[in-house]
Design a protein around this motif. Structure first.
Motif, PDB file in Angstrom:
ATOM      1  N   ALA A   1       0.850  -1.186   0.000  1.00  0.00           N
ATOM      2  CA  ALA A   1       0.000   0.000   0.000  1.00  0.00           C
ATOM      3  C   ALA A   1       0.887   1.237   0.000  1.00  0.00           C
ATOM      4  N   PRO A   2       0.533   2.232  -0.792  1.00  0.00           N
ATOM      5  CA  PRO A   2       1.346   3.440  -0.815  1.00  0.00           C
ATOM      6  C   PRO A   2       1.226   4.205   0.495  1.00  0.00           C
ATOM      7  N   ALA A   3       2.317   4.887   0.897  1.00  0.00           N
ATOM      8  CA  ALA A   3       2.292   5.684   2.110  1.00  0.00           C
ATOM      9  C   ALA A   3       1.288   6.822   1.952  1.00  0.00           C
ATOM     10  N   GLU A   4       1.196   7.387   0.763  1.00  0.00           N
ATOM     11  CA  GLU A   4       0.206   8.401   0.457  1.00  0.00           C
ATOM     12  C   GLU A   4      -0.334   8.113  -0.931  1.00  0.00           C
ATOM     13  N   ILE A   5      -1.559   8.473  -1.144  1.00  0.00           N
ATOM     14  CA  ILE A   5      -2.166   8.236  -2.445  1.00  0.00           C
ATOM     15  C   ILE A   5      -1.716   9.343  -3.390  1.00  0.00           C
ATOM     16  N   LYS A   6      -1.126   8.945  -4.502  1.00  0.00           N
ATOM     17  CA  LYS A   6      -0.720   9.887  -5.535  1.00  0.00           C
ATOM     18  C   LYS A   6      -1.568   9.622  -6.769  1.00  0.00           C
ATOM     19  N   SER A   7      -1.905  10.683  -7.473  1.00  0.00           N
ATOM     20  CA  SER A   7      -2.658  10.498  -8.701  1.00  0.00           C
ATOM     21  C   SER A   7      -1.742   9.933  -9.773  1.00  0.00           C
ATOM     22  N   ALA A   8      -2.358   9.360 -10.792  1.00  0.00           N
ATOM     23  CA  ALA A   8      -1.574   8.846 -11.920  1.00  0.00           C
ATOM     24  C   ALA A   8      -0.783   9.976 -12.562  1.00  0.00           C
ATOM     25  N   THR A   9      -1.374  11.153 -12.656  1.00  0.00           N
ATOM     26  CA  THR A   9      -0.691  12.293 -13.263  1.00  0.00           C
ATOM     27  C   THR A   9       0.515  12.716 -12.433  1.00  0.00           C
ATOM     28  N   GLU A  10       0.400  12.703 -11.104  1.00  0.00           N
ATOM     29  CA  GLU A  10       1.539  13.056 -10.248  1.00  0.00           C
ATOM     30  C   GLU A  10       2.698  12.085 -10.469  1.00  0.00           C
ATOM     31  N   VAL A  11       2.407  10.804 -10.475  1.00  0.00           N
ATOM     32  CA  VAL A  11       3.457   9.800 -10.674  1.00  0.00           C
ATOM     33  C   VAL A  11       4.030   9.930 -12.083  1.00  0.00           C
ATOM     34  N   ALA A  12       3.164  10.113 -13.076  1.00  0.00           N
ATOM     35  CA  ALA A  12       3.618  10.248 -14.463  1.00  0.00           C
ATOM     36  C   ALA A  12       4.490  11.492 -14.648  1.00  0.00           C
ATOM     37  N   GLU A  13       4.151  12.591 -13.977  1.00  0.00           N
ATOM     38  CA  GLU A  13       4.974  13.811 -14.053  1.00  0.00           C
ATOM     39  C   GLU A  13       6.379  13.534 -13.521  1.00  0.00           C
ATOM     40  N   ALA A  14       6.473  12.795 -12.437  1.00  0.00           N
ATOM     41  CA  ALA A  14       7.776  12.449 -11.874  1.00  0.00           C
ATOM     42  C   ALA A  14       8.559  11.556 -12.829  1.00  0.00           C
ATOM     43  N   ILE A  15       7.876  10.608 -13.458  1.00  0.00           N
ATOM     44  CA  ILE A  15       8.543   9.742 -14.440  1.00  0.00           C
ATOM     45  C   ILE A  15       9.013  10.581 -15.619  1.00  0.00           C
ATOM     46  N   LYS A  16       8.176  11.496 -16.082  1.00  0.00           N
ATOM     47  CA  LYS A  16       8.534  12.373 -17.210  1.00  0.00           C
ATOM     48  C   LYS A  16       9.785  13.185 -16.892  1.00  0.00           C
ATOM     49  N   THR A  17       9.894  13.648 -15.669  1.00  0.00           N
ATOM     50  CA  THR A  17      11.073  14.405 -15.253  1.00  0.00           C
ATOM     51  C   THR A  17      12.322  13.527 -15.271  1.00  0.00           C
ATOM     52  N   ALA A  18      12.183  12.283 -14.853  1.00  0.00           N
ATOM     53  CA  ALA A  18      13.320  11.370 -14.770  1.00  0.00           C
ATOM     54  C   ALA A  18      13.693  10.719 -16.098  1.00  0.00           C
ATOM     55  N   VAL A  19      12.747  10.659 -17.024  1.00  0.00           N
ATOM     56  CA  VAL A  19      12.983  10.053 -18.335  1.00  0.00           C
ATOM     57  C   VAL A  19      12.840  11.171 -19.372  1.00  0.00           C
ATOM     58  N   PRO A  20      13.947  11.831 -19.705  1.00  0.00           N
ATOM     59  CA  PRO A  20      13.863  13.025 -20.553  1.00  0.00           C
ATOM     60  C   PRO A  20      13.307  12.778 -21.955  1.00  0.00           C
ATOM     61  N   GLU A  21      13.306  11.551 -22.415  1.00  0.00           N
ATOM     62  CA  GLU A  21      12.759  11.249 -23.733  1.00  0.00           C
ATOM     63  C   GLU A  21      11.233  11.384 -23.783  1.00  0.00           C
TER      64      GLU A  21
END
Length: 144
Positions: free
Chosen positions: A14-34
């Motif tokens: 279970a996640p420590a806090e609920i994050k939206s799909a967009t929040e997680v995707a934004e973080a992935i987008k930042t980490a994966v510059p492509e």
């Protein structure tokens, strides 16, 4: 972590806090510059018609990565990656198993990498090289 025989990598319950799909995707987008952009999935643009419906996922986001060499402009994992948020880990695992079973039975549909944490299922297009998919996995896992 290498993929399990089922094709699904799973950690956590279970996640420590609920994050939206967009929040997680934004973080992935930042980490994966492509990744060039992302689209939040809603009931009007969901390619699977599952978001918010009984038995479906509760949230989603699509990441566009030109390395996936998408065949069309339709939303979905073909664009690069699709993050689905399910009500719980069991539902996400069931979805991953269904997709992997289907892809095994109908080889012409392609392949996908799957990474899971609790109810979050990150599906990465199989046209992305394994070394490149690793960046998605690392960025995804860093969110939990």
């Amino acid at each position: 972590m290498p993929a399990s025989p089922s094709g699904v990598d799973s950690v956590g319950s279970a996640p420590a806090e609920i994050k939206s799909a967009t929040e997680v995707a934004e973080a992935i987008k930042t980490a994966v510059p492509e990744v060039t952009r992302l689209v939040t999935v809603d009931e009007d643009n969901d390619p699977n018609n599952l978001v918010g419906r009984p038995g479906g996922y509760i949230d989603g986001a699509i990441l566009f990565d030109p390395r996936a060499e998408a065949y069309d402009d339709q939303l979905g994992v073909d664009q690069g990656a699709f993050l689905e948020v399910w009500p719980d880990a069991e539902a996400a695992t069931g979805r991953a198993k269904y997709i992997q079973d289907t892809l095994q039975q109908v080889r012409g549909l392609g392949t996908e990498y799957h990474y899971q944490h609790a109810g979050y299922l990150l599906r990465v297009n199989g046209r992305i090289k394994p070394s490149q998919a690793l960046a998605y996995e690392e960025a995804f896992r860093a969110q939990f």
